[in-house]
Design an enzyme around this catalytic site. Structure first.
Site, PDB file in Angstrom:
ATOM      1  N   ASN A 220     -28.025   3.887 -39.009  1.00 36.74           N
ATOM      2  CA  ASN A 220     -28.389   5.203 -38.474  1.00 36.74           C
ATOM      3  C   ASN A 220     -28.216   6.228 -39.589  1.00 36.74           C
ATOM      4  O   ASN A 220     -27.092   6.561 -39.958  1.00 36.74           O
ATOM      5  CB  ASN A 220     -27.473   5.518 -37.282  1.00 36.74           C
ATOM      6  CG  ASN A 220     -27.639   6.944 -36.780  1.00 36.74           C
ATOM      7  OD1 ASN A 220     -28.600   7.629 -37.126  1.00 36.74           O
ATOM      8  ND2 ASN A 220     -26.699   7.384 -35.954  1.00 36.74           N
TER       9      ASN A 220
ATOM     10  N   LYS B 288     -28.795   9.292 -39.510  1.00 38.46           N
ATOM     11  CA  LYS B 288     -28.492  10.646 -39.010  1.00 38.46           C
ATOM     12  C   LYS B 288     -29.432  11.646 -39.703  1.00 38.46           C
ATOM     13  O   LYS B 288     -30.574  11.283 -40.011  1.00 38.46           O
ATOM     14  CB  LYS B 288     -27.012  10.967 -39.213  1.00 38.46           C
ATOM     15  CG  LYS B 288     -26.130   9.851 -38.640  1.00 38.46           C
ATOM     16  CD  LYS B 288     -24.686  10.187 -38.542  1.00 38.46           C
ATOM     17  CE  LYS B 288     -23.939   9.012 -37.933  1.00 38.46           C
ATOM     18  NZ  LYS B 288     -22.523   9.295 -37.687  1.00 38.46           N
TER      19      LYS B 288
ATOM     20  N   HIS C  93     -25.902   8.963 -28.534  1.00 38.50           N
ATOM     21  CA  HIS C  93     -24.948   8.945 -29.646  1.00 38.50           C
ATOM     22  C   HIS C  93     -23.916  10.052 -29.423  1.00 38.50           C
ATOM     23  O   HIS C  93     -24.245  11.118 -28.887  1.00 38.50           O
ATOM     24  CB  HIS C  93     -25.690   9.168 -30.969  1.00 38.50           C
ATOM     25  CG  HIS C  93     -24.829   8.914 -32.164  1.00 38.50           C
ATOM     26  ND1 HIS C  93     -23.914   9.847 -32.615  1.00 38.50           N
ATOM     27  CD2 HIS C  93     -24.713   7.840 -32.973  1.00 38.50           C
ATOM     28  CE1 HIS C  93     -23.278   9.351 -33.672  1.00 38.50           C
ATOM     29  NE2 HIS C  93     -23.744   8.124 -33.905  1.00 38.50           N
TER      30      HIS C  93
ATOM     31  N   GLU D  98     -22.731  12.199 -31.286  1.00 38.65           N
ATOM     32  CA  GLU D  98     -23.114  13.502 -31.846  1.00 38.65           C
ATOM     33  C   GLU D  98     -24.088  14.224 -30.908  1.00 38.65           C
ATOM     34  O   GLU D  98     -24.040  15.449 -30.783  1.00 38.65           O
ATOM     35  CB  GLU D  98     -23.705  13.304 -33.254  1.00 38.65           C
ATOM     36  CG  GLU D  98     -22.599  12.940 -34.242  1.00 38.65           C
ATOM     37  CD  GLU D  98     -23.031  12.048 -35.399  1.00 38.65           C
ATOM     38  OE1 GLU D  98     -24.237  11.922 -35.663  1.00 38.65           O
ATOM     39  OE2 GLU D  98     -22.122  11.454 -36.025  1.00 38.65           O
TER      40      GLU D  98
ATOM     41  N   GLU E 114     -18.903   3.026 -30.122  1.00 41.08           N
ATOM     42  CA  GLU E 114     -18.539   3.817 -31.302  1.00 41.08           C
ATOM     43  C   GLU E 114     -17.415   4.772 -30.926  1.00 41.08           C
ATOM     44  O   GLU E 114     -17.686   5.868 -30.380  1.00 41.08           O
ATOM     45  CB  GLU E 114     -19.744   4.638 -31.786  1.00 41.08           C
ATOM     46  CG  GLU E 114     -20.921   3.795 -32.233  1.00 41.08           C
ATOM     47  CD  GLU E 114     -21.832   4.581 -33.171  1.00 41.08           C
ATOM     48  OE1 GLU E 114     -22.048   4.088 -34.283  1.00 41.08           O
ATOM     49  OE2 GLU E 114     -22.297   5.672 -32.821  1.00 41.08           O
TER      50      GLU E 114
ATOM     51  N   GLY F  69     -17.421   8.455 -39.200  1.00 42.14           N
ATOM     52  CA  GLY F  69     -17.413   9.284 -40.405  1.00 42.14           C
ATOM     53  C   GLY F  69     -16.025   9.667 -40.890  1.00 42.14           C
ATOM     54  O   GLY F  69     -15.880  10.529 -41.745  1.00 42.14           O
TER      55      GLY F  69
ATOM     56  N   SER G 115     -17.276   3.895 -39.131  1.00 42.13           N
ATOM     57  CA  SER G 115     -16.730   3.587 -40.455  1.00 42.13           C
ATOM     58  C   SER G 115     -16.807   2.094 -40.813  1.00 42.13           C
ATOM     59  O   SER G 115     -15.901   1.560 -41.448  1.00 42.13           O
ATOM     60  CB  SER G 115     -15.293   4.107 -40.577  1.00 42.13           C
ATOM     61  OG  SER G 115     -15.277   5.525 -40.461  1.00 42.13           O
TER      62      SER G 115
END
Ligand code: 13P
Length: 252
Positions: free
Chosen positions: A9, A11, A95, A97, A167, A173, A211
């Site tokens: 991904n 992003k 997701h 985010e 996730e 991240g 990660s």
């Protein structure tokens, strides 16, 4: 047999140049993977054509989000029908985010999942708890609820088009990965929720994300309920990304 998938991904990262160089490298190496892993690249939608052209069919391509409509006056949105028309196979839905920055709810995730599977694409539905939820002992119940609500509109014939990605928000991240044991425990819990929902749980691929790097992929991918990875930062480095794909054990 569950699909084994390693998906990158990107992003909101990348460029035409990255699409050419990175996908060129991945395309050349993907043919020599002998562990049955399907490699998926999920770039910003504006680079889908570049990635598809460069991939020459050696990797699958997905979009990071679709709107909850199929067409109309929704400036800035794209639909799952458009993603299919453009040559994609996968759509990321929910997701963290999207949930945290854009306020996406489980109800909206369910609507989008229904549209994605109706288009014949596979939805990679993302779930995961925050650090606060984990520290309060709520991780399993939060994730179970996301699974139940987000997949509430899936009809029996459409489970084949569902992949889940666990996730944990605190691992995205941050350089902090869930231990392989913790990730495995959550994946087993997700599989039991799917079973309770009447889904063919043993057939549904469950990816881990957060990660993932070349140096922790082997441990994660050797767990029995981890069927692949959803990779963020490390998918922007062609060699690292391919190394992660290679760490998938051939026998699982
Ligand atoms: P990182 O691999 O950068 O932690 O991102 C994970 C992710 O959010 C993939 O969707």
């Amino acid at each position: 047999m569950r699909r084994k998938i390693v998906a990158g991904n990107w992003k909101m990262n990348g460029s035409k140049d990255l699409s050419e160089k990175l996908v060129g490298y991945v395309q050349a190496e993907a043919g020599s993977l002998d562990n049955g892993v399907e490699v998926v690249i999920i770039p910003p939608a504006i680079y889908i054509r570049d990635v598809l052209r460069q991939a020459e069919g050696a990797v699958s391509v997905g979009v990071q989000n679709v709107g909850q409509w199929q067409s109309g006056a929704y400036t800035g949105e794209i639909s799952s029908e458009m993603a299919k028309d453009a040559g994609c196979d996968y759509v990321l839905v929910g997701h963290s985010e999207r949930r945290q920055i854009f306020g996406e709810t489980d109800e909206l995730v369910a609507e989008k999942v229904a549209l994605v599977v109706a288009s014949g694409l596979t939805a990679i539905v993302c779930v995961g708890e925050t650090l606060e939820e984990r520290e309060s002992g709520l991780a399993e119940s939060v994730v179970a609820s996301q699974v139940r609500l987000g997949l509430s509109a899936v009809s029996p014939g459409d489970w084949k088009n569902i992949v889940l990605a666990y996730e944990p928000v605190w691992a995205i991240g941050t350089g902090k990965t869930a231990t392989a044991e913790d990730a495995q425990a959550m994946h087993a819990s997700i599989r039991s929720v799917l079973k309770e929902m009447g889904a063919p749980a043993e057939e549904i691929s469950l990816l881990y994300g957060g990660s993932v790097k070349a140096d922790n992929a082997a441990a994660l991918f050797s767990e029995s309920d981890i069927d692949g990875g959803l990779i963020g930062g490390a998918s922007l480095d062609a060699k690292e990304f391919i190394s992660i794909c290679r760490y998938f054990p051939a026998s699982s």
